[in-house]
Design an enzyme around this catalytic site. Structure first.
Site, PDB file in Angstrom:
ATOM      1  N   ASP A 104       1.636  -6.040   1.902  1.00 31.15           N
ATOM      2  CA  ASP A 104       0.450  -6.233   1.058  1.00 31.15           C
ATOM      3  C   ASP A 104       0.772  -6.037  -0.430  1.00 31.15           C
ATOM      4  O   ASP A 104       1.733  -5.358  -0.803  1.00 31.15           O
ATOM      5  CB  ASP A 104      -0.651  -5.233   1.434  1.00 31.15           C
ATOM      6  N   HIS A 256       4.074  -2.185   2.122  1.00 27.37           N
ATOM      7  CA  HIS A 256       3.683  -2.694   0.797  1.00 27.37           C
ATOM      8  C   HIS A 256       4.929  -3.073   0.007  1.00 27.37           C
ATOM      9  O   HIS A 256       5.885  -2.298  -0.041  1.00 27.37           O
ATOM     10  CB  HIS A 256       2.895  -1.641   0.004  1.00 27.37           C
TER      11      HIS A 256
END
Length: 757
Positions: A104, A256
């Protein structure tokens, strides 16, 4: 331009100067528009850049504890992939011993390439949920990502929680991200992951309508069932442990590749991949999971090799096609709009560092100028006001005062009345430059009523102010000439004070202290501050440096021989006062400032007239500097202006003011997109420095401090107009425009110094 009429109401032909003014106005409109468009473009670039730089934080929900009464239980208890095929909400789970590795908040120019390098080294695909603003800033990273066989999804454009946004905002966030993907990699995608989302059991009544709407639009919403929590930076070992599903369960695992410092993620990722492969897990994309589910539904029992051919450079194999099944080729308007967006962002990304560097230079120059002005002005004041200072023997010989006048019926009588009180012997030459309002008759009547036999009124055909001044110089009886404007009022001692420096034979010209007489209005008060601080404080500095750039047209004195030797007042530029001043410097004469010689002038009373005047001044100054560019190579004392004055004038009166709006633009930019409090404090600090400088200038000129109360508003409004005027002048100069001198409308309200307040 309206057609003029005679006193009897009949139409008359416009005069030459009226026709020229009309032509000039028509020619300048496109340049004004161009200047405003340049400013608008800069503003748009900064707004775009600020919008792109919205902060991306950790993946926590903005609100918690909301009800889930409207969400079906099968969704809350289902798998991490939510689809709406056939209009019915369905979830898909990741098969056992399978990992859908998702990332993400990217792309990030530092961390994402490192993640991609690790995935390529281990022959593992990933699914990246990208923030549109980051995509538009780093399109090369996205192209590499897609080319390697990874899958991408939408993570909104500004990383906003869509659960509490309007439908229009939701659409905009998705569409803008799709455009960014189209411009960066030539694709769009059907995958979506909401910022601040987690597992499906966290769907609430606020977010459920968003997922349903996106599902109806063809999007597959992706959640997680195993979270590495790497954004907490707990250490690589904990990241690996937290990302490992229980037993042989499959999982959509969240990492991430952006949104903060990700060195721990980079350290943990290879260890995690090795651990899961050792346990017999395979890695695939979200589309790979969907393909396996479809194969199972068809009853084939076939499970495609999730990694076979996944990372070929051309991404053309059947395996890669399955892994990137969510991708759609961008075509038509979407493709071109996407490329335009990426191009606009590239311009913004290039512009901002350049502007930041310019801001630093401007800031240092502005602060340096303030410091130099205060230090040198203090020295100038002490030097000129000490008891033993003197220019030499007192100058008592008569002086010729030249008053050029064009349609000055409102002011000429007051001007002559002020000269009638002069404490120094003078002759007065009123040069009527083709006035049509009876200026000559008013001047003669005023001289007669005041008992002034020393007044001569000379009429000439309209030829402009420089020609009128030259006519006065030719007809002057005395060797010292004082030049003033037809709307100016002299103090009784002004002429005597003005000519005293001529006791020094090296002095060729003297600049007086021009004051704003009509300071009762807001515009007048702003100009009063500007005159005291910006003009007279400057002149003290330039005087000590012996490079005075301009003798004001309102009050200045010259040696007649010096003016004639320089060829008189030239009409080559719109700033004949600056032109002649530089010419005298180059001829070897010294030009000084006499602060005690005060004159009161009528400043423009409207914004339109102010713009016209300052535009003429700014453009005329540029013309004069260009005309005398040869001074840069002058040698000896006559080259001092080129060595010192020319660089200072260009830096402080052209370059710095042109780029000074950066300070205000960046202040607004910082207030909106960075730190409101810090930006406001910085702006107030700069204002405080300016107020201190202005207060010191007012003290030197013995002015009343109450006008400084208007300075904050002046900085917000008046100064911006001066910036636009200068930018307009620069555009005119660069495009080769040329203007004629234009007459400002006068009211005659400056009647006597005592009324100035």
């Amino acid at each position: 331009m309206t057609t003029p009429t005679s006193s009897r109401g009949r139409r008359r032909a416009p005069t030459r100067i009226e026709r020229a003014a009309g032509r000039a106005a028509a020619l300048q409109r496109p340049r004004v528009i161009l200047a405003l468009l340049l400013l608008l473009a800069l503003t748009c670039v900064l707004l775009l850049d600020g919008y792109l730089r919205a902060e991306v934080g950790g993946d926590q929900r903005v609100r918690t504890g909301a009800s889930s009464a409207d969400v079906p239980d099968r969704i809350l208890n289902g798998g991490p992939i939510l689809t709406f095929r056939g209009g019915r909400a369905t979830t898909v789970s990741v098969p056992s011993r399978t990992i859908a590795l998702t990332f993400d908040d990217g792309p990030n120019p530092t961390w994402t390439p490192q993640v991609l390098k690790i995935l390529r080294a281990y022959d593992v695909p990933g699914t990246f949920f990208l923030v549109g603003s980051m995509v538009s800033r780093y399109p090369d990273v996205v192209r590499t990502m897609v080319r390697q066989g990874n899958e991408v999804g939408v993570h909104t454009f500004t990383h906003v929680d869509l659960s509490y946004q309007s439908g229009a905002r939701v659409d905009r966030e998705i569409q803008q991200t799709q455009l960014a993907l189209a411009g960066a990699a030539g694709i769009t995608t059907t995958l979506f992951r909401a910022p601040y989302s987690s597992e499906t059991d966290a769907i609430d009544d606020y977010s459920w309508p968003v997922y349903k709407k996106l599902g109806q639009d063809g999007y597959t919403s992706v959640f997680v069932d195993t979270d590495s929590d790497d954004w907490k930076r707990p250490g690589a070992s904990k990241i690996v442990r937290w990302a490992t599903p229980e037993g042989d369960e499959g999982a959509s695992v969240l990492f991430h590749d952006a949104g903060g410092e990700r060195s721990q993620t980079i350290a943990a990722l290879p260890r995690y991949i090795e651990k899961m492969k050792a346990k017999g897990y395979t890695f695939t994309t979200i589309s790979g999971v969907m393909e396996q589910q479809r194969a199972t539904d068809r009853g084939t029992g076939g499970v495609p090799d999730a990694t076979a051919g996944a990372l070929t450079d051309e991404a053309t194999t059947a395996g890669t096609a399955r892994l990137q099944a969510a991708h759609r080729t961008a075509t038509g308007t979407t493709l071109y709009e996407g490329k335009a967006l990426v191009a606009a962002v590239a311009v913004a990304e290039w512009t901002l560092p350049v502007l930041a560097a310019g801001l630093l230079v401007v800031g240092v120059a502005v602060m340096g100028r303030f410091a130099m002005m205060v230090v040198l002005a203090r020295r100038h004041h002490r030097q000129r006001n000490r008891r033993r200072f003197g220019w030499g023997p007192p100058v008592t010989r008569p002086v010729s005062v030249i008053v050029p006048a064009y349609n000055e019926k409102e002011c000429i009588a007051g001007t002559l009345a002020s000269l009638a009180r002069s404490t120094h012997p003078i002759e007065i030459l009123v040069i009527d430059d083709g006035s049509t309002d009876g200026t000559s008759e008013i001047a003669r009547a005023a001289a007669e009523s005041l008992g002034m036999p020393n007044v001569r009124v000379i009429r000439q055909d309209n030829a402009g102010k420089p020609a009128a001044l030259n006519n006065g110089v030719r007809n002057a009886t005395h060797d010292l000439v004082v030049m003033m404007d037809g709307d100016t009022v002299f103090e009784p001692d002004a002429v005597r004070q003005l000519v005293q420096p001529f006791a020094d034979p090296a002095v060729g010209a003297v600049a007086g202290n021009a004051k704003v007489g009509n300071r009762g209005t807001l515009i007048g008060a702003w100009q009063h501050i500007e005159y005291v601080m910006g003009f007279n404080l400057d002149r003290r500095m330039y005087d000590l440096l012996r490079c005075m750039p301009t003798i004001p047209g309102a009050i200045g004195a010259f040696r007649r021989e010096a003016v004639l030797a320089a060829g008189g007042m030239s009409d080559d530029t719109l700033a004949e006062d600056t032109d002649i001043t530089i010419a005298l410097h180059r001829a070897g004469w010294r030009v000084v400032y006499q602060e005690h010689a005060r004159a009161w002038t009528e400043a423009p009373g409207s914004l339109r007239q102010l713009w016209s005047q300052r535009y003429r001044w700014s453009y005329g100054t540029m013309q004069a500097l260009w005309k005398h560019r040869g001074s840069l190579t002058d040698k000896g004392p006559s080259g001092r202006f080129g060595r010192v004055g020319m660089p200072l004038v260009v830096l402080f009166q052209i370059v710095t003011p042109v780029f000074a709006p950066l300070i205000d633009v960046f202040t607004v930019y910082s207030m909106i997109f960075v730190d409101l409090r810090a930006a406001l404090l910085a702006w107030l600090a700069v204002l405080a420095v300016q107020l201190l400088c202005a207060a010191y200038a007012f003290r030197l000129d013995r002015e009343k401090y109450r006008y400084l109360l208007m300075m904050p508003l002046q900085q917000l409004a008046y100064r911006q107009m001066m910036y636009l005027v200068l930018i307009h002048s620069c555009v005119t100069a660069l495009t080769g425009g040329r203007l004629r001198w234009q007459k400002l409308k006068r009211t005659g309200e400056v009647g006597a110094p005592a009324g100035a307040g």
